[in-house]
Enzyme design. Sequence first.
Site, PDB file in Angstrom:
ATOM      1  N   GLY A  28      32.930  40.769  38.456  1.00  0.00           N
ATOM      2  CA  GLY A  28      34.002  40.014  39.080  1.00  0.00           C
ATOM      3  C   GLY A  28      33.436  38.969  40.031  1.00  0.00           C
ATOM      4  CB  CYS A  29      34.709  35.667  41.061  1.00  0.00           C
ATOM      5  SG  CYS A  29      36.429  36.134  41.344  1.00  0.00           S
ATOM      6  CG  PHE A  30      36.568  38.440  45.458  1.00  0.00           C
ATOM      7  CD1 PHE A  30      36.394  37.618  46.567  1.00  0.00           C
ATOM      8  CD2 PHE A  30      37.832  38.479  44.869  1.00  0.00           C
ATOM      9  CE1 PHE A  30      37.435  36.861  47.071  1.00  0.00           C
ATOM     10  CE2 PHE A  30      38.886  37.724  45.362  1.00  0.00           C
ATOM     11  CZ  PHE A  30      38.686  36.909  46.459  1.00  0.00           C
TER      12      PHE A  30
END
Length: 352
Positions: free
Chosen positions: A156-158
């Site tokens: 995931g980006c986060f």
Amino acid sequence: MSAANASIPVAILGVTGYAGEIALRILLSHPRFTVVHAGSDRLGGQKVADAAPSFAGETDLVMSPDTPEAIRASGAKAVILAKKSPEVTKVVPELLKAGLKLVDIGAEFRLHDHAAYKKWYGDDHACPELLPTAVYGLSEVHTDAIRSASVVGNPGCFATTVILPLVPLLKAGLIDLAAPLVSVSYSGLSGAGKRHIESNNNLFYAVNENLHSYKAVGHQHTGEIDQELSLAAGIPVHCSFVPHLAPITRGIHSTITVTVKPGVTQEQVVGAWNAAYGKRPFVRIRKTPKDVEVANTTGTNFIDIAAALDGRTLIIASVEDNLVKGASGQAIQNLNLMFGLDESMGLLRRGM
């Protein structure tokens, strides 16, 4: 062209989403990968450039439905799954049986445990038998496993901004795990995708000149963050993760606070990062958190990190472009590794 330098055909499933568009933009100028299937169930038969006018003059690709038959007919050897719908996962076993390699930008192959998947995503997985062997695609952490993988679950980006700076510190035993680990993270509006999500309140009017958190407890990226930090530490680890939507288009900034063990110095922290990432092309270790800015990574596959020590409280700043290192750029970095290419091929540029 020699066999060693032959073009590698790639299918992009979900080419009209943000992640699909960025993957296509990168691959159109990649020295070795060639897009042979631009997938869209909704817009099959239309030209990519008609659906996404920014591609006018760059490609004549016509979109096709994301069916196993269409993908196999394209001659693809690799698939980038840029759809977030669990429904599309149903095609994966058939593609793997045909010998294709797959990188999933969505969330379907990040968690190794089916029970964890059900906890964080609220449903059964379409092919849970693949979860234990799918490789978590944090390129700098699981490099060797990615090289030999058939299925890679892109982070995931986060999660990328949180896990990457913490893993070397956990492996080096520098963090006091009796104290809380916390990440307060901010994403540009593109991180919420093209569609309105009521729970995220991601319409322009709600974000412009505003700043707000969402899912302060229970955001789905928490599952993969805890999974990877626990693997690095060798014991169960939980990170409290609080995401926010910021009034910018692209980029993620995470401020992470942890407590280090007595006597740990900032030099040891930076030393652990240099030992892990000093020879990797996309991790840039900055001098101070002030030097870590979203704009410095926009349109690139870089992730910038820095730390400051306040007593025993370590403050880490971490930034990336959520659509590149946080999604499509890292997916292609992983594809490079899976096909024995230099991990930076096609990615050492700005404006992606």
